[in-house]
Design an enzyme around this catalytic site. Structure first.
Site, PDB file in Angstrom:
ATOM      1  NE  ARG A 172      -3.383  -2.821   0.117  1.00 45.97           N
ATOM      2  CZ  ARG A 172      -3.893  -3.297   1.423  1.00 45.97           C
ATOM      3  NH1 ARG A 172      -3.501  -3.603   2.599  1.00 45.97           N
ATOM      4  NH2 ARG A 172      -5.315  -4.067   0.998  1.00 45.97           N
ATOM      5  CG  ASP A 186      -2.921  -5.874  -1.163  1.00 44.41           C
ATOM      6  OD1 ASP A 186      -4.077  -5.535  -1.842  1.00 44.41           O
ATOM      7  OD2 ASP A 186      -2.903  -6.197  -0.098  1.00 44.41           O
ATOM      8  CG  HIS A 220      -5.920  -8.457  -1.068  1.00 41.36           C
ATOM      9  ND1 HIS A 220      -6.136  -7.057  -0.682  1.00 41.36           N
ATOM     10  CD2 HIS A 220      -6.866  -9.146  -0.358  1.00 41.36           C
ATOM     11  CE1 HIS A 220      -6.862  -6.966   0.351  1.00 41.36           C
ATOM     12  NE2 HIS A 220      -7.503  -8.209   0.463  1.00 41.36           N
ATOM     13  CG  ASP A 243      -6.370 -11.314   2.677  1.00 38.14           C
ATOM     14  OD1 ASP A 243      -5.607 -11.601   1.549  1.00 38.14           O
ATOM     15  OD2 ASP A 243      -6.311 -10.211   3.075  1.00 38.14           O
ATOM     16  CD  GLU A 244      -9.834  -8.082   3.577  1.00 41.39           C
ATOM     17  OE1 GLU A 244     -10.368  -7.548   4.327  1.00 41.39           O
ATOM     18  OE2 GLU A 244      -8.812  -7.865   3.072  1.00 41.39           O
ATOM     19  CD1 TRP A 260      -7.123 -13.280   8.425  1.00 42.85           C
ATOM     20  CD2 TRP A 260      -8.003 -11.227   8.640  1.00 42.85           C
ATOM     21  NE1 TRP A 260      -8.313 -13.032   7.342  1.00 42.85           N
ATOM     22  CE2 TRP A 260      -8.740 -11.513   7.625  1.00 42.85           C
ATOM     23  CE3 TRP A 260      -8.445  -9.892   9.284  1.00 42.85           C
ATOM     24  CZ2 TRP A 260      -9.630 -10.801   6.829  1.00 42.85           C
ATOM     25  CZ3 TRP A 260      -9.381  -9.250   8.568  1.00 42.85           C
ATOM     26  CH2 TRP A 260      -9.906  -9.580   7.275  1.00 42.85           C
ATOM     27  CE1 TYR A 289      -4.911  -8.352  11.686  1.00 43.23           C
ATOM     28  CE2 TYR A 289      -5.797  -6.837  10.396  1.00 43.23           C
ATOM     29  CZ  TYR A 289      -5.467  -8.182  10.369  1.00 43.23           C
ATOM     30  OH  TYR A 289      -5.415  -8.978   9.566  1.00 43.23           O
ATOM     31  CG  ASP A 340      -4.081  -2.064  10.299  1.00 43.19           C
ATOM     32  OD1 ASP A 340      -4.368  -2.813  11.287  1.00 43.19           O
ATOM     33  OD2 ASP A 340      -5.125  -1.935   9.500  1.00 43.19           O
ATOM     34  CD1 TRP A 387      -3.360  -4.712   8.468  1.00 47.88           C
ATOM     35  CD2 TRP A 387      -2.934  -5.578   6.525  1.00 47.88           C
ATOM     36  NE1 TRP A 387      -3.655  -6.160   8.447  1.00 47.88           N
ATOM     37  CE2 TRP A 387      -3.391  -6.496   7.126  1.00 47.88           C
ATOM     38  CE3 TRP A 387      -2.284  -5.598   4.997  1.00 47.88           C
ATOM     39  CZ2 TRP A 387      -3.141  -7.976   6.597  1.00 47.88           C
ATOM     40  CZ3 TRP A 387      -2.331  -6.903   4.564  1.00 47.88           C
ATOM     41  CH2 TRP A 387      -2.595  -8.055   5.351  1.00 47.88           C
ATOM     42  CB  THR A 388       1.345   0.628   5.023  1.00 47.58           C
ATOM     43  OG1 THR A 388       1.481  -0.060   3.760  1.00 47.58           O
ATOM     44  CG2 THR A 388       2.124  -0.104   6.157  1.00 47.58           C
ATOM     45  CD  GLU A 389      -5.098  -0.698   3.864  1.00 49.65           C
ATOM     46  OE1 GLU A 389      -4.098  -0.613   4.763  1.00 49.65           O
ATOM     47  OE2 GLU A 389      -5.795  -1.532   3.484  1.00 49.65           O
TER      48      GLU A 389
END
Ligand code: ACM
Length: 629
Positions: free
Chosen positions: A167, A196, A270, A346-347, A413, A438, A440, A484-486
């Site tokens: 990210r 990602d 992702h 994931d996701e 997670w 988490y 983030d 996570w680095t959004e």
């Protein structure tokens, strides 16, 4: 007599400095004396390559801070007033453990393996005054280490932090600095989230477009996820990637500090960066670009499944995808010596799969009854590829859906339940639940913290217990914090998000369960803050900011209850728009917000010193939280 006793008492007290180590060692026995570092100091060790590297770095740090002459001597005979490192066949010292003895005559550090010596050195550095880490160096007249015997070893072998370099990209040098900070607290695993939707960060020589195209997006400033959609004319200059040489250098740097690097290639969801590079990998034909932080996924909430505004998934029904992944994992397996490769999982947005004729045909052919089974089919094939490269596969807990691949380890997670289920099925587990790990998430009130969609306070992170009731503890390899680095745009903020919650996770993973105590820990955290200040490492001071609990007294009246995470703070407030200080009203009991108030301002103090940050809480926000229109 009484006066003499008092004098003696004071002198003994003043000699016994407080030992404050994170993570808390298994056993600490302190005496009322200290070892004063001599101006000419020897570090003595047996001939051993790894020990020599550890000793060399210790010598460099000691001499830079103290200005003393610190020499390495591969002699193996203890000399008075030296630091003596030794590897022993002593089976009573567990894996990664060490025994550190400081006497008035010198220091002996013993371990069964080099990693233990390395961790003993980290402890030794925390026993020294904080100036040992000071930037720039601050000279002291005397450098005293308390006389102590410490016996220590970790509770878990997997003590990780995940860093998302997709990210926002962090350079090789920045990652090295991050490793330097992690190892001070005895973390031994760095999980790099390398791919990602926003960037592919590892060179794959056989697939050059992954980095020519997939590593670059438009540079935007503001709130990631809400950026304006990029125009075709905007240059794609933001990003970067690690070359093979960079990875080799990072792996070696980490290895020298007893850190394994776990690479993650996040598939089949992702995957927009890969699809932008090789559009034939998606089920839904179209033109794709690396995401630049504009919205492209919808999270409706209320129990509804999320969905993509575009297809960001690799197509499980396309054989080319497996050929692509074979190439990717061939190179990843060659670059990273660690025994695991993480394949994400994931996701995965399903809304394009639902409509895809390719997926429908595959479900019929392979007799897959739903999309969970489609994903499971994909994961099982990926596991075969990864195993064929001589590696074990780990994935996020969604890989349980539709049936777990036969040898897979699970990283839990979405709470602990995925980990519990995987362990029940006999699989290895790493715990990194959102509830505790988490990092983030915001660490305090949303009116103060940079915005993220959820909150995890230090006190909650400290309650992380990786082994749930009723599971085979041997299958729980350990845990990790995930960053996570959004919303992490620079390395100062990377530090701010990591510390102090990283301290809490480090202690949950290293220290004996019965040695963990919040009050004791939070006092040590405050001591660490002084060291972080000296080392110019940023941390979140959020434990000093008050916690708001807002409720409705009647249809128009707001009640505010304030508390703090740590003891010993007084809370002062105003409703008149002025800035409160320690002479303002002190909070003692829940408050009713005056009818016409516009802002509530709150700050904490200790011993006449402002500790927390000025919290400016709009009454409109209090009304919203109270559920008053
Ligand atoms: C995750 O947070 N999506 C693993």
């Amino acid at each position: 007599m009484a006066a003499a006793c008092t004098a003696l008492f004071i002198s003994v007290q003043s000699q016994k400095s407080t030992i404050s180590i994170i993570p808390q060692p298994a056993s600490v026995v302190q005496e009322d004396a200290g070892f004063i570092l001599p101006h000419e100091l020897f570090i003595i060790l047996p001939q051993h390559e790894e020990l020599k590297k550890i000793a060399g770095r210790l010598a460099a740090q000691l001499s830079a801070a103290t200005g003393y002459d610190v020499k390495i001597n591969e002699g193996n005979t203890p000399v008075r007033k030296s630091i003596f490192l030794s590897l022993s066949g002593d089976k009573s010292i567990p894996k990664e453990g060490y025994r550190l003895q400081v006497t008035t005559n010198g220091i002996t550090l013993t371990a069964a393996e080099p990693a233990g010596i390395f961790y003993g050195v980290q402890t030794l550095l925390q026993l020294l005054p904080k100036e040992i880490v000071s930037k720039p160096a601050i000279k002291k007249d005397e450098w005293v280490i308390p006389v102590v015997t410490i016996e220590d070893h970790p509770r878990f072998g997997w003590r990780g932090i995940m860093l998302d370099v997709s990210r926002h990209f962090f350079t090789k040098e920045q990652v090295k600095e991050y490793i330097d900070e992690m190892v001070k607290y005895k973390f031994n695993l760095l999980h790099l989230h390398l791919t990602d939707d926003q960037g592919w960060r590892i060179e794959i020589k056989s697939l050059p477009k992954l980095t020519e195209v997939g590593s670059w997006r438009v540079d935007k400033t503001g709130t990631f996820g809400k950026f304006s959609p990029p125009a075709p004319s905007e240059p794609r200059t933001s990003g970067g990637f690690y070359t093979h040489d960079d990875i080799k250098e990072l792996v070696q740097y980490a290895k020298d500090r007893f850190v394994n690097i776990l690479p993650e290639i996040d598939i089949p969801g992702h995957s927009l960066a890969a699809i932008a590079s090789y559009p034939e990998l998606v089920c839904t034909p179209g033109t794709y670009k690396v995401n630049s932080g504009e919205q492209f996924m919808i999270w409706p909430g209320g129990g509804q499944h999320f969905y993509g505004l575009l297809d960001n998934t690799l197509c499980p029904a396309n054989e080319k995808v497996y050929e692509f992944l074979d190439k990717v994992f061939t190179e990843v397996a060659q670059l990273f010596p660690f025994e695991y490769i993480h394949m994400g999982g994931d996701e995965t947005a399903r809304n394009f799969w639902e409509k895809s004729p390719l997926i429908k045909a595959m479900m019929k052919k392979e007799k897959l009854k739903d999309l969970n089974e489609v994903q499971s089919y994909f994961v099982k094939r990926v596991e075969k590829i990864i195993n064929a490269k001589g590696k074990k596969m780990i994935g996020w807990d969604e890989i349980l859906d539709g049936g777990l691949a036969p040898n897979a380890a699970v990283m839990s997670w979405r709470g602990m339940k995925g980990g519990i289920e995987a362990a029940k099925q006999g699989h290895e587990v790493v715990m990194s639940p959102t509830d505790f790990a988490y990092i983030d998430y915001m660490q305090g009130d949303a009116v103060l913290e940079p915005p993220v969609y959820a909150t995890l306070r230090l006190k909650k992170a400290y309650q992380f217990e990786p082994v749930p009731e009723g599971v085979n503890a041997a299958l729980i390899k350990g845990g990790q914090a995930n960053l996570w680095t959004e919303q992490v745009y620079n390395t100062r903020h990377l530090q701010y998000m990591t510390w102090p919650r990283g301290f809490a996770i480090a202690e949950a993973l290293w220290s004996p369960k019965d040695k963990r105590d919040w009050n004791n820990f939070s006092a040590r955290v405050e001591k660490q803050f002084e060291r972080s200040d000296a080392a110019q490492v940023k941390y979140a001071p959020s434990i000093y900011d008050p916690i708001f609990e807002v409720s409705k007294k009647d249809t128009a009246t707001i009640m505010v209850k304030l508390s703090t995470e740590i003891d010993g703070l007084s809370i002062h407030y105003s409703f008149d728009n002025s800035f409160p200080d320690q002479y303002y009203a002190k909070y003692t009991a829940p408050l009713t917000v005056p009818k016409d108030a516009v802002t509530m301002k709150v700050i904490t103090y200790r011993d006449n010193k402002a500790m927390g940050r000025m919290m400016v809480m709009p009454v409109t926000e209090l009304r919203r939280r109270a559920g008053i229109k």
